[in-house]
Design an enzyme around this catalytic site. Structure first.
Site, short mmCIF file in Angstrom:
data_model
loop_
_atom_site.label_atom_id
_atom_site.label_comp_id
_atom_site.label_asym_id
_atom_site.label_seq_id
_atom_site.Cartn_x
_atom_site.Cartn_y
_atom_site.Cartn_z
N GLU A 78 0.83 -1.20 0.00
CA GLU A 78 0.00 0.00 0.00
C GLU A 78 0.86 1.25 0.00
O GLU A 78 1.97 1.26 0.55
CB GLU A 78 -0.92 0.00 1.23
CG GLU A 78 -1.94 -1.12 1.15
CD GLU A 78 -3.03 -1.04 2.20
OE1 GLU A 78 -4.06 -1.69 2.01
OE2 GLU A 78 -2.85 -0.35 3.22
N CYS A 96 3.73 8.52 0.24
CA CYS A 96 4.32 7.65 1.26
C CYS A 96 4.45 6.26 0.65
O CYS A 96 3.45 5.65 0.28
CB CYS A 96 3.38 7.64 2.48
SG CYS A 96 3.93 6.56 3.81
N CYS A 103 6.45 -6.46 7.43
CA CYS A 103 7.58 -5.90 8.16
C CYS A 103 8.00 -6.87 9.25
O CYS A 103 7.16 -7.52 9.86
CB CYS A 103 7.18 -4.56 8.80
SG CYS A 103 8.56 -3.72 9.64
N CYS A 107 6.85 -3.99 15.85
CA CYS A 107 6.39 -2.92 16.76
C CYS A 107 4.93 -3.20 17.14
O CYS A 107 4.09 -3.44 16.26
CB CYS A 107 6.51 -1.56 16.10
SG CYS A 107 8.21 -1.16 15.62
N CYS A 110 1.79 -1.13 15.55
CA CYS A 110 1.72 -0.94 14.11
C CYS A 110 1.03 -2.12 13.42
O CYS A 110 1.37 -3.28 13.67
CB CYS A 110 3.14 -0.79 13.56
SG CYS A 110 3.19 -0.59 11.77
N GLY A 150 6.89 -1.56 6.04
CA GLY A 150 8.26 -2.07 6.04
C GLY A 150 9.27 -1.17 6.71
O GLY A 150 9.00 -0.02 7.02
N SER A 182 12.39 6.96 6.96
CA SER A 182 12.07 6.79 8.37
C SER A 182 12.47 5.39 8.82
O SER A 182 12.13 4.40 8.18
CB SER A 182 10.57 7.00 8.59
OG SER A 182 10.23 6.78 9.95
N SER A 210 12.13 6.67 14.55
CA SER A 210 11.01 6.46 15.47
C SER A 210 11.56 6.16 16.86
O SER A 210 12.20 5.14 17.07
CB SER A 210 10.16 5.29 14.97
OG SER A 210 9.77 5.52 13.63
N CYS A 329 -0.54 6.70 9.50
CA CYS A 329 0.68 6.05 10.00
C CYS A 329 0.33 4.80 10.78
O CYS A 329 -0.51 4.83 11.68
CB CYS A 329 1.44 6.97 10.96
SG CYS A 329 2.00 8.49 10.23
N1 SAH Z 1 9.67 1.25 9.74
C1 SAH Z 1 9.81 2.68 9.65
C2 SAH Z 1 8.79 3.35 8.74
C3 SAH Z 1 7.33 2.93 8.84
S1 SAH Z 1 6.35 3.51 10.15
C4 SAH Z 1 9.79 3.30 11.04
O1 SAH Z 1 9.57 2.60 12.01
O2 SAH Z 1 10.05 4.49 11.16
C5 SAH Z 1 6.26 5.25 10.00
C6 SAH Z 1 5.92 5.92 11.34
O3 SAH Z 1 4.61 5.56 11.78
C7 SAH Z 1 6.86 5.53 12.45
O4 SAH Z 1 7.32 6.67 13.13
C8 SAH Z 1 5.99 4.69 13.39
O5 SAH Z 1 6.44 4.79 14.72
C9 SAH Z 1 4.64 5.32 13.17
N2 SAH Z 1 3.51 4.46 13.53
C10 SAH Z 1 3.44 3.10 13.48
N3 SAH Z 1 2.24 2.67 13.90
C11 SAH Z 1 1.52 3.77 14.23
C12 SAH Z 1 0.18 3.98 14.71
N4 SAH Z 1 -0.64 2.96 14.92
N5 SAH Z 1 -0.22 5.26 14.92
C13 SAH Z 1 0.61 6.31 14.67
N6 SAH Z 1 1.87 6.17 14.20
C14 SAH Z 1 2.32 4.92 13.99
#
Ligand code: SAH
Length: 344
Positions: A78, A96, A103, A107, A110, A150, A182, A210, A329
């Protein structure tokens, strides 16, 4: 004449790279230039087979458009088109992009993490997201962020090549200052990107990390990668980025009520990162399926942002866009997987 080139042969190369490849097959440089530019800039060329990937889904609300691409092996990713306003007040569109199918980082906040890592995207598959948005959806893309599905640093070679193609002035021509990567805090990847940035041409590339938690113990619970690289190592890598000439960093902080919103965490953040040129980007948590956490309300966001500002660090709130479209995000998970996920 039948098309002789596969779309991916254009999408994976800079103009220079394509010319070398074409020349090796007997196509002179001027013809190669016309083919590559035709496909990349105009969207099609008679010598290039049309890209067979299709936008399989387009969901939009007033602010964002999300599309899914089905790749050759059936895997889907996506991407999200986000509107914005630049410094001069001009409308700007950010794309984006995803760097992997799923991934591996795990986390806990996410949605993409629930897919696990399926595979890395090839350079052409990353560029296909730009090509589709530009030539099929008619978007004029000003900025690219590697913030989709990812962990970009887990697919380093392909994202670096994608950045080289995206910045090629003869093609997509997106300046490095308009491209952001990121990362979860993948120190090895940050170091490699630092080298690539300093080597030339990509000096103004943007790097976001992050952070999300004040210390390794709490962060490990949300972001398992912390057990491999702790926050001190992340901070050291960021200092090296700055020392090598990198632009100020973006420190991302997902604000989850009751989990990451304690105003005292702002102090811990400043103690660890306050000496590094950076800006804190507060991302209000976007709820995902299977978690009881809720989105923070405005007072919660204001209180935390004020606490960060009080430490002297610069702080911004990331606009919440695309929640309804499931394109905000952390909400990216492909439809085929989502259908298999039982509602909890
Ligand atoms: N893997 C990379 C890029 C993808 S996530 C990373 O971790 O940076 C992009 C951003 O979205 C990251 O800062 C992550 O912490 C944030 N993110 C992930 N899940 C989220 C959620 N449920 N709500 C808000 N931000 C989120």
């Amino acid at each position: 004449m039948d098309p002789t080139w596969h779309a991916d042969e254009c999408l994976s190369c800079t103009l220079q790279g394509f010319r070398e490849r074409a020349e090796a097959q007997g196509t002179p440089a001027p013809a190669a230039t016309a083919i590559w530019r035709g496909f990349m800039v105009e969207g099609a060329h008679p010598s290039v087979k049309p890209d067979e990937r299709r936008c399989t889904e387009i969901v939009g609300d007033q602010d964002t458009r999300k599309f899914a691409l089905r790749h050759e092996d059936g895997a889907e990713t996506e991407s999200v088109l986000l509107p914005g306003v630049g410094k001069t007040g001009r409308r700007r569109t950010t794309l984006c992009v995803s760097s992997q199918v799923g991934c591996a980082m795990g986390c806990t906040f996410c949605a993409t993490a629930t897919m696990g890592r399926n595979r890395n995207l090839q350079t052409a598959e990353i560029l296909a997201q730009w090509h589709c948005a530009t030539h099929e959806l008619g978007a004029s893309i000003d900025n690219i962020v590697f913030m989709g599905m990812g962990e970009p640093m887990d697919n380093f070679d392909n994202i670096l090549q994608a950045i080289k193609v995206l910045t090629d002035g003869a093609g997509p021509a997106i300046g490095a200052r308009h491209i952001g990567v990121s990362t979860v805090g993948h120190v090895e990847g940050i170091e490699r990107l630092t080298q690539a940035m300093a080597a030339g041409g990509l000096r103004s590339l943007r790097l976001a990390v992050s952070i999300n938690s004040p210390d390794d113990e709490r962060r490990s619970e949300l972001m398992p990668i912390t057990r491999r690289w702790g926050l001190d190592e992340v901070a050291d890598a960021l200092r090296k980025w700055i020392a090598a000439g990198g632009r100020p960093l973006l420190l991302e902080w997902v604000l989850i009520p009751g989990v990451t919103d304690n105003p005292q965490y702002a102090r811990a953040l400043a103690d660890r990162f306050g000496d590094i040129p950076c800006r804190v980007n507060v991302i209000p948590y976007n709820p995902i399926e299977g978690r009881d956490w809720i989105a923070p309300d405005q007072p919660t966001i204001d209180t935390f942002m004020q606490a960060v500002a009080d430490t002297g660090m610069r702080v911004h709130r990331r606009a919440t866009l695309g929640r309804k479209a499931g394109g905000a995000c952390g909400q990216l998970i492909t439809a085929s997987i989502r259908r298999r996920t039982p509602a909890r």
